[in-house]
Write a protein that holds these residues in place. Sequence first.
Motif, PDB file in Angstrom:
ATOM      1  N   LYS A  42      -2.050  15.154  -9.217  1.00 60.77           N
ATOM      2  CA  LYS A  42      -3.240  16.100  -9.584  1.00 60.77           C
ATOM      3  C   LYS A  42      -2.611  17.601  -9.493  1.00 60.77           C
ATOM      4  O   LYS A  42      -3.453  18.782  -9.884  1.00 60.77           O
ATOM      5  CB  LYS A  42      -4.445  16.282  -8.534  1.00 60.77           C
ATOM      6  CG  LYS A  42      -5.092  14.881  -8.725  1.00 60.77           C
ATOM      7  CD  LYS A  42      -5.822  14.638  -9.530  1.00 60.77           C
ATOM      8  CE  LYS A  42      -7.120  13.633  -9.930  1.00 60.77           C
ATOM      9  NZ  LYS A  42      -7.724  13.349  -9.084  1.00 60.77           N
ATOM     10  N   ASN A  46      -3.614  20.394 -14.448  1.00 55.49           N
ATOM     11  CA  ASN A  46      -5.888  20.588 -14.761  1.00 55.49           C
ATOM     12  C   ASN A  46      -6.327  19.192 -14.871  1.00 55.49           C
ATOM     13  O   ASN A  46      -6.345  18.503 -16.392  1.00 55.49           O
ATOM     14  CB  ASN A  46      -5.961  21.788 -15.021  1.00 55.49           C
ATOM     15  CG  ASN A  46      -5.436  23.021 -14.752  1.00 55.49           C
ATOM     16  OD1 ASN A  46      -5.559  23.793 -13.684  1.00 55.49           O
ATOM     17  ND2 ASN A  46      -4.868  23.984 -16.110  1.00 55.49           N
ATOM     18  N   TRP A  47      -6.490  18.452 -14.160  1.00 55.83           N
ATOM     19  CA  TRP A  47      -7.391  17.132 -14.695  1.00 55.83           C
ATOM     20  C   TRP A  47      -8.510  17.215 -14.991  1.00 55.83           C
ATOM     21  O   TRP A  47      -9.070  17.841 -14.145  1.00 55.83           O
ATOM     22  CB  TRP A  47      -6.571  16.243 -13.285  1.00 55.83           C
ATOM     23  CG  TRP A  47      -5.338  15.690 -13.188  1.00 55.83           C
ATOM     24  CD1 TRP A  47      -4.071  16.466 -12.949  1.00 55.83           C
ATOM     25  CD2 TRP A  47      -4.817  14.605 -14.479  1.00 55.83           C
ATOM     26  NE1 TRP A  47      -2.855  15.758 -12.750  1.00 55.83           N
ATOM     27  CE2 TRP A  47      -3.417  14.594 -13.894  1.00 55.83           C
ATOM     28  CE3 TRP A  47      -5.272  13.643 -15.246  1.00 55.83           C
ATOM     29  CZ2 TRP A  47      -2.645  13.715 -14.281  1.00 55.83           C
ATOM     30  CZ3 TRP A  47      -4.480  12.986 -15.670  1.00 55.83           C
ATOM     31  CH2 TRP A  47      -2.805  12.920 -14.970  1.00 55.83           C
ATOM     32  N   GLN A  48      -9.564  16.914 -15.622  1.00 55.73           N
ATOM     33  CA  GLN A  48     -10.604  16.561 -15.612  1.00 55.73           C
ATOM     34  C   GLN A  48     -11.321  14.439 -16.146  1.00 55.73           C
ATOM     35  O   GLN A  48     -10.438  14.004 -17.002  1.00 55.73           O
ATOM     36  CB  GLN A  48     -10.692  17.265 -17.275  1.00 55.73           C
ATOM     37  CG  GLN A  48     -11.975  16.561 -17.860  1.00 55.73           C
ATOM     38  CD  GLN A  48     -12.491  17.658 -18.663  1.00 55.73           C
ATOM     39  OE1 GLN A  48     -12.259  18.260 -19.872  1.00 55.73           O
ATOM     40  NE2 GLN A  48     -13.661  17.284 -19.925  1.00 55.73           N
ATOM     41  N   ASN A  68      -0.920  24.545 -18.275  1.00 55.95           N
ATOM     42  CA  ASN A  68      -2.278  25.467 -18.433  1.00 55.95           C
ATOM     43  C   ASN A  68      -1.802  26.112 -20.035  1.00 55.95           C
ATOM     44  O   ASN A  68      -1.050  27.316 -19.930  1.00 55.95           O
ATOM     45  CB  ASN A  68      -1.083  26.824 -17.527  1.00 55.95           C
ATOM     46  CG  ASN A  68      -1.018  26.476 -16.165  1.00 55.95           C
ATOM     47  OD1 ASN A  68      -2.576  26.149 -15.361  1.00 55.95           O
ATOM     48  ND2 ASN A  68      -0.371  26.788 -15.110  1.00 55.95           N
TER      49      ASN A  68
END
Length: 301
Positions: A42, A46-48, A68
Amino acid sequence: MSYPIGTPGIPWGDAEKLAWFNSRDVKRSYAGEVLSRIDALKAQFNWQQYGALSLDAAKFPLWAAKNNWQPGLPCALVTGGVHGYETSGVQGALDFLEHRAKDYQGRVNLLVAPCVSPWAYEMIHRWNPKAVDPNRSFVENSPAEESAALMALVADQGVQFGLHIDLHETTDSDETEFRPALAARDGKDYEPDGIPDGFYLVGDTENPQPEFQRFVIAAVEKVTHIAPPDSDGKIIGSEVVQHGVINYPLHKLGLCASITGAKLTTTTEVYPDSPKATAEECNAAQVAAVCAALDYLLTQN
């Protein structure tokens, strides 16, 4: 070979599909084998959460990672676990994130969805809970929520992807379970086929990109063996167009690799049941394929 659900020659209705669903048993843990690895990553990406399965939203969240992103860089999509039973697609995608994704920061904008079909991952099955194959469902008004969620995620990025590599396996259970189940579900006769021993790629009939496919095969061949054609010059019924490569009409079949419209698309297939390969080797082959595909993308930009 008869299948224990349904009547031969008659397509399944709701009752047969429910009987099939109720006959499934949990064989492994999405939380333990996938979400735990995502949690450990994590801080690095950048986790969605781009959705969750309606069967159990808390148990089956859908996650994708981005590095990024920077303006002007080529964009690449990596997907695994569209068929949940294909273990190295999931674990290979996670291995890539853990060990190699950092090499592409500032060079490629990455989007990685490591396990598109988490319920099927736990059941070690090809289909989703409704006996639908997600990898024939990347179409408008998709009947598979796993496929619809991934398509929405890709559309929400608002970019043109230059590459999509979709990680799969071909296993012995294709012949012992999944093809017989498919024939039973659709009310057709089961026609046995062979299982290729080794790694191969599936390109796009409408956009084959032979040099790209050749580049990926050359890299993977350093890690594991490449599947030879059968006596008819084919792999799983399709003509071998070059060493280790067949082509499918990706969009027509509703396959995952069609969803971005990228110039460079390919589907990997490893053979984890080979006496000449280990699970670790299969995972490494997936990572090698991803890295080779990204390296080739960079030569085009």
